[in-house]
Design a protein around this motif. Structure first.
Motif, short mmCIF file in Angstrom:
data_model
loop_
_atom_site.label_atom_id
_atom_site.label_comp_id
_atom_site.label_asym_id
_atom_site.label_seq_id
_atom_site.Cartn_x
_atom_site.Cartn_y
_atom_site.Cartn_z
N GLY A 107 0.82 -1.21 0.00
CA GLY A 107 0.00 0.00 0.00
C GLY A 107 0.85 1.26 0.00
N LEU A 108 1.89 1.28 0.83
CA LEU A 108 2.78 2.43 0.85
C LEU A 108 3.51 2.60 -0.48
N ALA A 109 3.90 1.49 -1.09
CA ALA A 109 4.57 1.58 -2.39
C ALA A 109 3.64 2.16 -3.45
N LEU A 110 2.38 1.73 -3.45
CA LEU A 110 1.41 2.27 -4.40
C LEU A 110 1.17 3.76 -4.14
N PHE A 111 1.10 4.12 -2.85
CA PHE A 111 0.88 5.52 -2.51
C PHE A 111 2.05 6.38 -2.97
N ILE A 112 3.27 5.94 -2.71
CA ILE A 112 4.45 6.71 -3.10
C ILE A 112 4.52 6.85 -4.61
N GLN A 113 4.22 5.75 -5.31
CA GLN A 113 4.23 5.80 -6.77
C GLN A 113 3.24 6.83 -7.29
N ALA A 114 2.03 6.85 -6.72
CA ALA A 114 1.01 7.80 -7.15
C ALA A 114 1.42 9.23 -6.79
N SER A 115 2.09 9.40 -5.65
CA SER A 115 2.49 10.75 -5.21
C SER A 115 3.60 11.32 -6.08
N LEU A 116 4.39 10.44 -6.71
CA LEU A 116 5.49 10.90 -7.54
C LEU A 116 5.06 11.15 -8.99
N ALA A 117 3.80 10.83 -9.29
CA ALA A 117 3.29 11.05 -10.64
C ALA A 117 3.00 12.53 -10.85
N ASP A 118 2.40 12.84 -11.98
CA ASP A 118 2.12 14.25 -12.31
C ASP A 118 1.12 14.86 -11.32
N VAL A 177 -0.02 17.01 -4.82
CA VAL A 177 -0.61 18.08 -4.02
C VAL A 177 0.17 18.20 -2.72
N GLN A 178 0.57 19.42 -2.36
CA GLN A 178 1.20 19.70 -1.07
C GLN A 178 0.16 20.37 -0.18
N ALA A 179 0.03 19.87 1.06
CA ALA A 179 -0.96 20.46 1.96
C ALA A 179 -0.48 20.33 3.40
N ALA A 180 -0.72 21.36 4.19
CA ALA A 180 -0.47 21.28 5.62
C ALA A 180 -1.56 20.41 6.25
N VAL A 181 -1.18 19.60 7.21
CA VAL A 181 -2.14 18.68 7.85
C VAL A 181 -3.37 19.44 8.35
N GLU A 182 -3.15 20.56 9.01
CA GLU A 182 -4.27 21.31 9.59
C GLU A 182 -5.24 21.80 8.52
N SER A 183 -4.74 22.13 7.33
CA SER A 183 -5.60 22.69 6.29
C SER A 183 -6.55 21.66 5.68
N SER A 219 -2.77 13.72 -6.86
CA SER A 219 -3.87 14.59 -7.29
C SER A 219 -5.19 13.97 -6.84
N ARG A 220 -6.24 14.79 -6.78
CA ARG A 220 -7.55 14.26 -6.34
C ARG A 220 -8.02 13.13 -7.24
#
Length: 403
Positions: free
Chosen positions: A188-199, A202-208, A346-347
């Motif tokens: 799951g973490l590998a899939l998440f990292i792969q998706a996060s490195l794609a085009d 999104v950068q977001a502060a946790v509180e936001s 991305s969403r």
């Protein structure tokens, strides 16, 4: 034919040797050295070293037999009494702390290592340990005289090996399930990292992107089994929640935001060694957390909560470095955690990724739930086998039906 023997009698027969840990002085600490194994690193059935203190190698000869050997059985004797584990063959060498007692079983009999290990889990041990435990203002403890007086049922070596084999089959299946859960999380973490490195990441502060960012409650503890589960820092490890160290609290004064919801993320927020650990809450059961844990509830209007949970899991090493304060009093402030920038896909990619992450987490949860059932079966069979109330062949059949 079984006989009742005390630990002292087994020592006299040469079947067993045991001792407590090495009492170090501050002047003996230092590196390069031998790490100290503490109570917190001994779990039920396994060792997870997270070494903090070391004894300088120059004091190696002074430690004598208090340095670990493969096959030692360790038992925690102060603070959290009664955790037992066997030192594996590939474990590094370490010195036992004074709160840990070690046992070395002779190959000559009449005792086998695995049988003694399982005996430390039995009601025969716990009934005696409970009656002998002393208490100080700091912790419960068993002293060496208490341990020498413990009496155990000792059947023939063949019977001991058969009993250990039945119980070990259940432990083996539990270990397989734990590997399934760990592999699912890694994937799951590998899939998440792969998706996060794609085009378009999104950068977001946790509180936001959170609807709740709050410490837990100051619980008023209860012993009633129907009261609300309250998690503490010991419950959070390896990205998951264990209910074993959890307690109960009166539910009436727990406000709704602090009642856990599925996909909440829990972050240990105080103390050295535990601060920064992250876990996802994937249960529908009613529970809350104490004030040493921060609840992060992501707002689905802004972010997928499962994907955001994986973002915090990925950020754990960074969170562990965020604590502030003096030694032993380290705190992770709400503003620090809230200001942490996490990277998300991305969403659109979050929507695509969510079903895959859910499926992997469900697979892991099912494996861990089965392990709880198997552990309960093992703990039920254990005294029946040790007291001779259940034949090994009958227990084997029960295990086969559940395997």
């Amino acid at each position: 034919m079984s006989e009742q023997l005390t630990i002292a009698q087994l020592v006299q027969r040469g079947a067993l040797s045991f001792g407590d840990g090495y009492r170090t002085k501050k002047s003996e600490h230092g590196q390069p050295g031998i790490p100290i194994l503490r109570v917190a690193e001994v779990h039920n059935g396994y060792i997870r070293p997270e070494f903090i203190d070391y004894v300088s190698a120059s004091f190696r000869s002074a430690m004598g037999g208090k340095v670990s050997r493969a096959g030692d059985i360790v038992l925690t004797t102060k603070g959290t009494v009664g955790r037992a584990a066997i030192i594996p063959e590939d474990a590094p060498e370490f010195v036992y702390s004074p709160q840990v007692c070690y046992f070395r079983v002779s190959k000559e009999g009449p005792l086998t290592r695995k049988y003694l290990y399982y005996w430390f889990k039995s009601s025969e041990f716990w009934d005696q340990a409970g009656s002998r435990k002393s208490q100080t203002d700091m912790a419960d403890y068993l002293n060496m005289a208490d341990i020498r007086s413990l009496k155990l049922t000792v059947p023939s070596c063949g019977e001991q090996e058969a009993i250990a084999a039945v119980l070990g089959a259940l432990d083996d299946k539990i270990a397989v399930n734990e590997r399934i859960a760990a592999t699912a999380r890694q994937l799951g973490l590998a899939l998440f990292i792969q998706a996060s490195l794609a085009d378009d990441p999104v950068q977001a502060a946790v509180e936001s992107v959170s609807s709740v960012l709050s410490r837990g409650i100051a619980p008023k503890y209860s012993e009633h089994p129907e009261d609300l589960v309250v998690l503490n820092q010991k419950c959070i490890r390896d990205g998951r929640v264990s209910l074993d160290p959890a307690r109960r609290t009166l539910p009436e004064k727990v406000k709704d935001p602090k009642l856990l919801r599925r996909n909440d993320v829990l972050v240990n927020s105080t103390g050295v060694g535990t601060l920064g650990r992250v876990a996802r809450w994937t249960s529908e059961n009613a529970a809350t957390v104490d004030s040493h844990i921060t609840i992060v509830r992501f707002d689905e209007a802004h972010v997928d909560p499962v994907c955001a949970g994986f973002a915090l899991l990925r950020a754990q090493p960074e969170i562990e470095e965020m604590g502030e304060g003096s030694t032993g009093q380290t705190e992770l402030r709400r503003a620090q955690l809230g200001g942490l920038e996490i990277t998300l896909p991305s969403r659109t990619r979050q929507q695509q990724l969510r079903p895959k992450l859910d499926a992997l987490e469900e697979q892991a949860d099912q494996a861990l739930a089965e392990s709880l059932t198997l552990a309960a079966l093992r703990d039920t069979l254990l005294p029946q086998l040790m007291y001779g109330r259940l034949r090994v062949k009958d227990a084997e059949k029960i295990v086969e039906d559940h395997a």
